[in-house]
Write a protein that holds these residues in place. Structure first.
Motif, PDB file in Angstrom:
ATOM      1  N   ALA A 181       0.869  -1.182   0.000  1.00  0.00           N
ATOM      2  CA  ALA A 181       0.000   0.000   0.000  1.00  0.00           C
ATOM      3  C   ALA A 181       0.903   1.228   0.000  1.00  0.00           C
ATOM      4  CB  ALA A 181      -0.906  -0.004   1.218  1.00  0.00           C
ATOM      5  N   MET A 182       0.320   2.373  -0.375  1.00  0.00           N
ATOM      6  CA  MET A 182       1.074   3.628  -0.393  1.00  0.00           C
ATOM      7  C   MET A 182       0.173   4.748   0.094  1.00  0.00           C
ATOM      8  SD  MET A 182       2.890   3.291  -4.113  1.00  0.00           S
ATOM      9  CE  MET A 182       1.356   2.946  -4.953  1.00  0.00           C
ATOM     10  N   GLU A 183       0.831   5.773   0.610  1.00  0.00           N
ATOM     11  CA  GLU A 183       0.104   6.954   1.046  1.00  0.00           C
ATOM     12  C   GLU A 183       0.992   8.167   0.827  1.00  0.00           C
ATOM     13  OE1 GLU A 183      -2.129   8.683   5.025  1.00  0.00           O
ATOM     14  OE2 GLU A 183      -1.511   6.590   4.934  1.00  0.00           O
ATOM     15  N   GLY A 184       0.398   9.257   0.320  1.00  0.00           N
ATOM     16  CA  GLY A 184       1.154  10.481   0.106  1.00  0.00           C
ATOM     17  C   GLY A 184       0.718  11.163  -1.176  1.00  0.00           C
ATOM     18  N   THR A 185       1.582  12.045  -1.661  1.00  0.00           N
ATOM     19  CA  THR A 185       1.333  12.768  -2.900  1.00  0.00           C
ATOM     20  C   THR A 185       2.567  12.622  -3.772  1.00  0.00           C
ATOM     21  OG1 THR A 185      -0.095  14.341  -1.762  1.00  0.00           O
ATOM     22  CG2 THR A 185       0.772  15.017  -3.904  1.00  0.00           C
ATOM     23  N   ALA A 186       2.399  12.012  -4.934  1.00  0.00           N
ATOM     24  CA  ALA A 186       3.555  11.785  -5.803  1.00  0.00           C
ATOM     25  C   ALA A 186       3.112  11.436  -7.210  1.00  0.00           C
ATOM     26  CB  ALA A 186       4.418  10.654  -5.252  1.00  0.00           C
ATOM     27  N   GLN A 187       4.036  11.654  -8.146  1.00  0.00           N
ATOM     28  CA  GLN A 187       3.911  11.118  -9.496  1.00  0.00           C
ATOM     29  C   GLN A 187       5.007  10.073  -9.618  1.00  0.00           C
ATOM     30  OE1 GLN A 187       4.662  13.676 -12.922  1.00  0.00           O
ATOM     31  NE2 GLN A 187       3.067  12.568 -14.039  1.00  0.00           N
ATOM     32  N   TYR A 188       4.678   8.923 -10.223  1.00  0.00           N
ATOM     33  CA  TYR A 188       5.642   7.836 -10.279  1.00  0.00           C
ATOM     34  C   TYR A 188       5.412   6.964 -11.506  1.00  0.00           C
ATOM     35  CZ  TYR A 188       1.682   5.528  -7.934  1.00  0.00           C
ATOM     36  OH  TYR A 188       0.438   5.066  -7.595  1.00  0.00           O
ATOM     37  N   VAL A 189       6.434   6.189 -11.834  1.00  0.00           N
ATOM     38  CA  VAL A 189       6.376   5.212 -12.913  1.00  0.00           C
ATOM     39  C   VAL A 189       6.223   3.843 -12.278  1.00  0.00           C
ATOM     40  CG1 VAL A 189       7.707   4.141 -14.787  1.00  0.00           C
ATOM     41  CG2 VAL A 189       7.806   6.614 -14.432  1.00  0.00           C
ATOM     42  N   VAL A 190       5.408   2.985 -12.898  1.00  0.00           N
ATOM     43  CA  VAL A 190       5.218   1.619 -12.432  1.00  0.00           C
ATOM     44  C   VAL A 190       5.575   0.669 -13.586  1.00  0.00           C
ATOM     45  CG1 VAL A 190       3.630  -0.058 -11.434  1.00  0.00           C
ATOM     46  CG2 VAL A 190       3.239   2.379 -11.065  1.00  0.00           C
ATOM     47  N   VAL A 191       6.447  -0.298 -13.307  1.00  0.00           N
ATOM     48  CA  VAL A 191       6.789  -1.330 -14.269  1.00  0.00           C
ATOM     49  C   VAL A 191       6.375  -2.671 -13.677  1.00  0.00           C
ATOM     50  CG1 VAL A 191       8.642  -2.476 -15.540  1.00  0.00           C
ATOM     51  CG2 VAL A 191       8.736  -0.002 -15.163  1.00  0.00           C
ATOM     52  N   ASN A 192       5.589  -3.430 -14.415  1.00  0.00           N
ATOM     53  CA  ASN A 192       5.161  -4.773 -14.009  1.00  0.00           C
ATOM     54  C   ASN A 192       5.792  -5.799 -14.943  1.00  0.00           C
ATOM     55  OD1 ASN A 192       2.784  -4.593 -11.963  1.00  0.00           O
ATOM     56  ND2 ASN A 192       2.395  -2.975 -13.455  1.00  0.00           N
ATOM     57  N   ALA A 193       6.367  -6.843 -14.355  1.00  0.00           N
ATOM     58  CA  ALA A 193       6.926  -7.927 -15.168  1.00  0.00           C
ATOM     59  C   ALA A 193       6.520  -9.258 -14.547  1.00  0.00           C
ATOM     60  CB  ALA A 193       8.452  -7.823 -15.241  1.00  0.00           C
ATOM     61  N   PRO A 194       5.777 -10.084 -15.274  1.00  0.00           N
ATOM     62  CA  PRO A 194       5.164  -9.862 -16.586  1.00  0.00           C
ATOM     63  C   PRO A 194       4.127  -8.736 -16.539  1.00  0.00           C
ATOM     64  CG  PRO A 194       4.410 -11.950 -15.637  1.00  0.00           C
ATOM     65  CD  PRO A 194       5.441 -11.392 -14.712  1.00  0.00           C
ATOM     66  N   PRO A 195       3.564  -8.371 -17.700  1.00  0.00           N
ATOM     67  CA  PRO A 195       2.660  -7.228 -17.777  1.00  0.00           C
ATOM     68  C   PRO A 195       1.486  -7.295 -16.801  1.00  0.00           C
ATOM     69  CG  PRO A 195       3.192  -7.991 -19.980  1.00  0.00           C
ATOM     70  CD  PRO A 195       3.752  -9.007 -19.019  1.00  0.00           C
ATOM     71  N   PHE A 196       1.025  -6.113 -16.390  1.00  0.00           N
ATOM     72  CA  PHE A 196      -0.116  -5.970 -15.492  1.00  0.00           C
ATOM     73  C   PHE A 196      -1.318  -6.706 -16.060  1.00  0.00           C
ATOM     74  CE2 PHE A 196      -4.068  -3.833 -14.358  1.00  0.00           C
ATOM     75  CZ  PHE A 196      -3.995  -3.853 -12.979  1.00  0.00           C
ATOM     76  N   ASP A 197      -2.031  -7.401 -15.187  1.00  0.00           N
ATOM     77  CA  ASP A 197      -3.271  -8.077 -15.532  1.00  0.00           C
ATOM     78  C   ASP A 197      -4.229  -7.866 -14.374  1.00  0.00           C
ATOM     79  OD1 ASP A 197      -5.397  -9.764 -16.075  1.00  0.00           O
ATOM     80  OD2 ASP A 197      -4.158 -11.502 -16.522  1.00  0.00           O
ATOM     81  N   ALA A 198      -5.277  -7.098 -14.590  1.00  0.00           N
ATOM     82  CA  ALA A 198      -6.222  -6.777 -13.509  1.00  0.00           C
ATOM     83  C   ALA A 198      -6.812  -8.037 -12.872  1.00  0.00           C
ATOM     84  CB  ALA A 198      -7.336  -5.881 -14.042  1.00  0.00           C
ATOM     85  N   ALA A 199      -6.937  -9.099 -13.636  1.00  0.00           N
ATOM     86  CA  ALA A 199      -7.495 -10.343 -13.098  1.00  0.00           C
ATOM     87  C   ALA A 199      -6.569 -11.001 -12.076  1.00  0.00           C
ATOM     88  CB  ALA A 199      -7.787 -11.319 -14.240  1.00  0.00           C
ATOM     89  N   ALA A 200      -5.298 -10.600 -12.059  1.00  0.00           N
ATOM     90  CA  ALA A 200      -4.338 -11.191 -11.120  1.00  0.00           C
ATOM     91  C   ALA A 200      -4.092 -10.292  -9.913  1.00  0.00           C
ATOM     92  CB  ALA A 200      -3.006 -11.459 -11.839  1.00  0.00           C
ATOM     93  N   GLU A 201      -4.923  -9.251  -9.751  1.00  0.00           N
ATOM     94  CA  GLU A 201      -4.796  -8.321  -8.629  1.00  0.00           C
ATOM     95  C   GLU A 201      -5.848  -8.639  -7.577  1.00  0.00           C
ATOM     96  OE1 GLU A 201      -2.540  -5.479  -8.410  1.00  0.00           O
ATOM     97  OE2 GLU A 201      -1.653  -6.732  -9.959  1.00  0.00           O
ATOM     98  N   ASP A 202      -5.451  -8.602  -6.336  1.00  0.00           N
ATOM     99  CA  ASP A 202      -6.391  -8.834  -5.237  1.00  0.00           C
ATOM    100  C   ASP A 202      -6.309  -7.667  -4.253  1.00  0.00           C
ATOM    101  OD1 ASP A 202      -7.239 -11.405  -6.081  1.00  0.00           O
ATOM    102  OD2 ASP A 202      -5.447 -12.290  -5.190  1.00  0.00           O
ATOM    103  N   ALA A 203      -7.468  -7.206  -3.821  1.00  0.00           N
ATOM    104  CA  ALA A 203      -7.496  -6.241  -2.726  1.00  0.00           C
ATOM    105  C   ALA A 203      -7.108  -6.984  -1.453  1.00  0.00           C
ATOM    106  CB  ALA A 203      -8.888  -5.631  -2.584  1.00  0.00           C
ATOM    107  N   ALA A 204      -6.212  -6.406  -0.699  1.00  0.00           N
ATOM    108  CA  ALA A 204      -5.782  -7.028   0.543  1.00  0.00           C
ATOM    109  C   ALA A 204      -6.554  -6.405   1.688  1.00  0.00           C
ATOM    110  CB  ALA A 204      -4.285  -6.835   0.746  1.00  0.00           C
ATOM    111  N   SER A 205      -6.780  -7.176   2.726  1.00  0.00           N
ATOM    112  CA  SER A 205      -7.526  -6.638   3.858  1.00  0.00           C
ATOM    113  C   SER A 205      -6.595  -6.135   4.929  1.00  0.00           C
ATOM    114  CB  SER A 205      -8.436  -7.701   4.430  1.00  0.00           C
ATOM    115  OG  SER A 205      -7.729  -8.889   4.681  1.00  0.00           O
TER     116      SER A 205
END
Length: 113
Positions: free
Chosen positions: A89-113
């Protein structure tokens, strides 16, 4: 691969919580990774990627990261690596670059509790 340039104006914009992400390089057909530019103003809720290692590069601003049980600050010029399977998780104010390897897939993302 026939594409070499991915203009910001062609990016796909996603918004969730306090985050706006412009996906510039996406999908396995284009590359072995995905690349996005994001702006956070507030809180990026806890998430876990079951598929991708994720690297963040802070362009401007600063963020408080929580990765697994570790909490730390990252500011402009810093890079952070989040291995797949790690809740983050993250908190604050920023602009950033995100690199995912292998490529981002929304189906492989889970909200954590």
């Amino acid at each position: 691969m026939s594409m070499y340039r991915f203009p910001h104006s062609d990016g796909v914009i996603r918004r969730f919580a306090d985050v706006e992400i412009t996906n510039l390089i996406t999908g396995a057909a284009k590359s072995a990774f995905s690349l996005s530019v994001a702006t956070l103003r507030g809180v990026h809720p806890p998430t876990v990627s079951r598929l991708s290692d994720r690297a963040y590069y802070i362009i401007e601003g600063s963020l408080t990261f929580t990765v697994a049980a570790e909490k730390f600050q990252a500011a402009a010029g810093d890079a952070v690596l989040v291995p797949k399977g790690a809740t983050h998780a993250m908190e604050g104010t920023a602009q950033y670059v995100v690199v995912n390897a292998p490529p981002f897939d929304a189906a492989a993302e889970d909200a954590a509790s």
